[in-house]
Design a protein around this motif. Structure first.
Motif, PDB file in Angstrom:
ATOM      1  N   VAL A 111       1.087  10.514  -6.724  1.00 26.55           N
ATOM      2  CA  VAL A 111       2.456  10.200  -6.303  1.00 26.55           C
ATOM      3  C   VAL A 111       2.445   9.318  -5.053  1.00 26.55           C
ATOM      4  N   LEU A 112       1.606   9.653  -4.087  1.00 30.23           N
ATOM      5  CA  LEU A 112       1.504   8.820  -2.885  1.00 30.23           C
ATOM      6  C   LEU A 112       0.988   7.433  -3.230  1.00 30.23           C
ATOM      7  N   GLY A 113       0.027   7.358  -4.170  1.00 31.63           N
ATOM      8  CA  GLY A 113      -0.501   6.063  -4.574  1.00 31.63           C
ATOM      9  C   GLY A 113       0.558   5.183  -5.221  1.00 31.63           C
ATOM     10  N   LYS A 114       1.396   5.776  -6.059  1.00 36.27           N
ATOM     11  CA  LYS A 114       2.470   4.999  -6.681  1.00 36.27           C
ATOM     12  C   LYS A 114       3.477   4.523  -5.637  1.00 36.27           C
ATOM     13  N   GLN A 115       3.769   5.352  -4.654  1.00 38.09           N
ATOM     14  CA  GLN A 115       4.674   4.924  -3.585  1.00 38.09           C
ATOM     15  C   GLN A 115       4.051   3.792  -2.771  1.00 38.09           C
ATOM     16  N   TRP A 116       2.749   3.882  -2.539  1.00 38.92           N
ATOM     17  CA  TRP A 116       2.043   2.853  -1.795  1.00 38.92           C
ATOM     18  C   TRP A 116       2.089   1.523  -2.545  1.00 38.92           C
ATOM     19  N   LEU A 117       1.840   1.578  -3.851  1.00 42.00           N
ATOM     20  CA  LEU A 117       1.887   0.365  -4.656  1.00 42.00           C
ATOM     21  C   LEU A 117       3.305  -0.205  -4.725  1.00 42.00           C
ATOM     22  N   GLY A 118       4.305   0.669  -4.837  1.00 40.65           N
ATOM     23  CA  GLY A 118       5.678   0.196  -4.856  1.00 40.65           C
ATOM     24  C   GLY A 118       6.064  -0.513  -3.571  1.00 40.65           C
ATOM     25  N   TYR A 119       5.633   0.040  -2.449  1.00 37.93           N
ATOM     26  CA  TYR A 119       5.916  -0.609  -1.166  1.00 37.93           C
ATOM     27  C   TYR A 119       5.189  -1.945  -1.062  1.00 37.93           C
ATOM     28  N   TYR A 120       3.938  -1.976  -1.529  1.00 35.68           N
ATOM     29  CA  TYR A 120       3.176  -3.227  -1.481  1.00 35.68           C
ATOM     30  C   TYR A 120       3.818  -4.291  -2.369  1.00 35.68           C
ATOM     31  N   LYS A 121       4.296  -3.887  -3.547  1.00 33.54           N
ATOM     32  CA  LYS A 121       4.884  -4.840  -4.486  1.00 33.54           C
ATOM     33  C   LYS A 121       6.179  -5.438  -3.950  1.00 33.54           C
ATOM     34  N   SER A 122       6.998  -4.630  -3.307  1.00 37.92           N
ATOM     35  CA  SER A 122       8.314  -5.100  -2.865  1.00 37.92           C
ATOM     36  C   SER A 122       8.301  -5.723  -1.483  1.00 37.92           C
ATOM     37  N   ASN A 123       7.275  -5.471  -0.675  1.00 39.52           N
ATOM     38  CA  ASN A 123       7.288  -5.945   0.714  1.00 39.52           C
ATOM     39  C   ASN A 123       6.056  -6.771   1.078  1.00 39.52           C
ATOM     40  N   ARG A 124       5.317  -7.222   0.089  1.00 45.61           N
ATOM     41  CA  ARG A 124       4.072  -7.911   0.448  1.00 45.61           C
ATOM     42  C   ARG A 124       4.307  -9.323   0.988  1.00 45.61           C
ATOM     43  N   TYR A 125       5.438  -9.940   0.659  1.00 49.85           N
ATOM     44  CA  TYR A 125       5.719 -11.294   1.134  1.00 49.85           C
ATOM     45  C   TYR A 125       6.725 -11.313   2.279  1.00 49.85           C
ATOM     46  N   GLY A 126       7.815 -10.611   2.133  1.00 43.76           N
ATOM     47  CA  GLY A 126       8.835 -10.639   3.162  1.00 43.76           C
ATOM     48  C   GLY A 126       9.570 -11.972   3.181  1.00 43.76           C
ATOM     49  N   ARG A 127       9.978 -12.390   4.365  1.00 44.90           N
ATOM     50  CA  ARG A 127      10.726 -13.627   4.531  1.00 44.90           C
ATOM     51  C   ARG A 127       9.990 -14.570   5.467  1.00 44.90           C
ATOM     52  N   GLY A 128      10.401 -15.823   5.397  1.00 47.25           N
ATOM     53  CA  GLY A 128       9.784 -16.833   6.240  1.00 47.25           C
ATOM     54  C   GLY A 128       9.294 -18.005   5.417  1.00 47.25           C
ATOM     55  N   SER A 129       8.510 -18.857   6.059  1.00 53.53           N
ATOM     56  CA  SER A 129       7.955 -20.005   5.360  1.00 53.53           C
ATOM     57  C   SER A 129       6.884 -19.561   4.372  1.00 53.53           C
ATOM     58  N   GLN A 130       6.455 -20.509   3.561  1.00 55.91           N
ATOM     59  CA  GLN A 130       5.437 -20.180   2.556  1.00 55.91           C
ATOM     60  C   GLN A 130       4.145 -19.728   3.221  1.00 55.91           C
ATOM     61  N   GLU A 131       3.790 -20.361   4.315  1.00 59.43           N
ATOM     62  CA  GLU A 131       2.570 -19.975   5.026  1.00 59.43           C
ATOM     63  C   GLU A 131       2.708 -18.582   5.633  1.00 59.43           C
ATOM     64  N   GLU A 132       3.846 -18.295   6.252  1.00 57.25           N
ATOM     65  CA  GLU A 132       4.054 -16.983   6.860  1.00 57.25           C
ATOM     66  C   GLU A 132       4.043 -15.876   5.815  1.00 57.25           C
ATOM     67  N   ARG A 133       4.671 -16.141   4.671  1.00 60.22           N
ATOM     68  CA  ARG A 133       4.679 -15.126   3.611  1.00 60.22           C
ATOM     69  C   ARG A 133       3.284 -14.917   3.033  1.00 60.22           C
ATOM     70  N   GLY A 134       2.522 -15.989   2.918  1.00 63.51           N
ATOM     71  CA  GLY A 134       1.153 -15.855   2.424  1.00 63.51           C
ATOM     72  C   GLY A 134       0.281 -15.060   3.379  1.00 63.51           C
ATOM     73  N   LYS A 135       0.425 -15.326   4.694  1.00 70.56           N
ATOM     74  CA  LYS A 135      -0.354 -14.576   5.681  1.00 70.56           C
ATOM     75  C   LYS A 135       0.044 -13.098   5.693  1.00 70.56           C
ATOM     76  N   ARG A 136       1.352 -12.850   5.531  1.00 69.42           N
ATOM     77  CA  ARG A 136       1.812 -11.459   5.523  1.00 69.42           C
ATOM     78  C   ARG A 136       1.262 -10.708   4.309  1.00 69.42           C
ATOM     79  N   ARG A 137       1.242 -11.364   3.177  1.00 75.42           N
ATOM     80  CA  ARG A 137       0.687 -10.731   1.973  1.00 75.42           C
ATOM     81  C   ARG A 137      -0.798 -10.435   2.151  1.00 75.42           C
ATOM     82  N   GLN A 138      -1.532 -11.380   2.757  1.00 77.95           N
ATOM     83  CA  GLN A 138      -2.960 -11.171   2.956  1.00 77.95           C
ATOM     84  C   GLN A 138      -3.221 -10.013   3.913  1.00 77.95           C
ATOM     85  N   GLU A 139      -2.394  -9.874   4.935  1.00 80.45           N
ATOM     86  CA  GLU A 139      -2.547  -8.752   5.861  1.00 80.45           C
ATOM     87  C   GLU A 139      -2.342  -7.419   5.152  1.00 80.45           C
TER      88      GLU A 139
END
Length: 223
Positions: free
Chosen positions: A138-166
């Motif tokens: 259950v915790l793993g599914k919540q972790w994946l859900g958070y990663y899927k919905s928040n891995r990019y966020g907002r900003g320029s393409q470079e900022e979103r790419g760096k945020r996803r990599q982090e």
């Protein structure tokens, strides 16, 4: 020649080419990351769905057997009834001395046997392992859900790419793959403990049936 170099240094052509390379790089990065994340999320989500379904079914079966085996931890109610009926018979016959010498309840002299206590300990350890696997899934599914919905966020393409990599580096830092792979191991240990408890409990009732359970448990553990 010197004048040409000075003009090139003062111009914005080099910076534009650099920006073009960076934007092209992050565009390719996003495309590759999308393909990787799609496979990554699908694989681990399906694995944890399997763990949740199997753990739920196994926990229900394990709980029913534990409830059935708990009779060995308490005195038999029929024994108490028999003692009380015996006292009533003695009183009806006028034999008050015999009625007074009989124990009021078998619970005063009854104690749980050590094998029954150990069987219950193993059975509850099996159930705890399976519930721990459910909790982790259950915790793993919540972790994946958070990663899927928040891995990019907002900003320029470079900022979103760096945020996803982090965020992806965070999954690696916290050994997400090893943690997810431990859930099936917990279920295997839970099954093994349940087989041991079930065979040990059956050994004191029907040894021939216990041999069948032992053989099945050993076969499943080896293969």
């Amino acid at each position: 020649m010197k004048q040409v170099l000075d003009v090139l240094q003062d111009s914005t052509i080099a910076s534009k080419n650099g920006k073009d390379h960076r934007s092209r790089f992050w565009g390719v990065y996003k495309r590759v990351a999308e393909e990787h994340d799609g496979e990554f999320l699908e694989r681990y989500t399906s694995d944890m769905d399997i763990v949740l379904v199997f753990s739920g079914l196994f926990s229900a079966v394990s709980t029913s057997f534990i409830v059935a085996m708990e009779a060995n931890l308490t005195p038999n109610p029929s024994d108490i009834t028999n003692v009380l009926l015996t006292q009533l018979v003695y009183i009806g016959l006028g034999n008050l001395a015999a009625a007074g010498s009989a124990p009021a309840t078998p619970a005063s002299t009854w104690s749980v046997t050590r094998p029954a206590l150990r069987i219950q300990m193993i059975a509850y350890a099996s159930l705890s392992m399976s519930l721990l696997a459910v909790f982790g899934a259950v915790l793993g599914k919540q972790w994946l859900g958070y990663y899927k919905s928040n891995r990019y966020g907002r900003g320029s393409q470079e900022e979103r790419g760096k945020r996803r990599q982090e965020k992806f580096d965070g999954l690696i830092t916290w050994y997400f793959d090893a943690v997810v792979q431990s859930f099936p191991v917990l279920l295997q240990i839970s099954l093994l403990l349940f087989g041991i408890a079930l065979s040990a409990n059956m050994w004191y009732e029907q040894p021939s049936v216990a041999w069948v359970i032992i053989a099945t448990t050993v076969f499943g553990f080896l293969f």
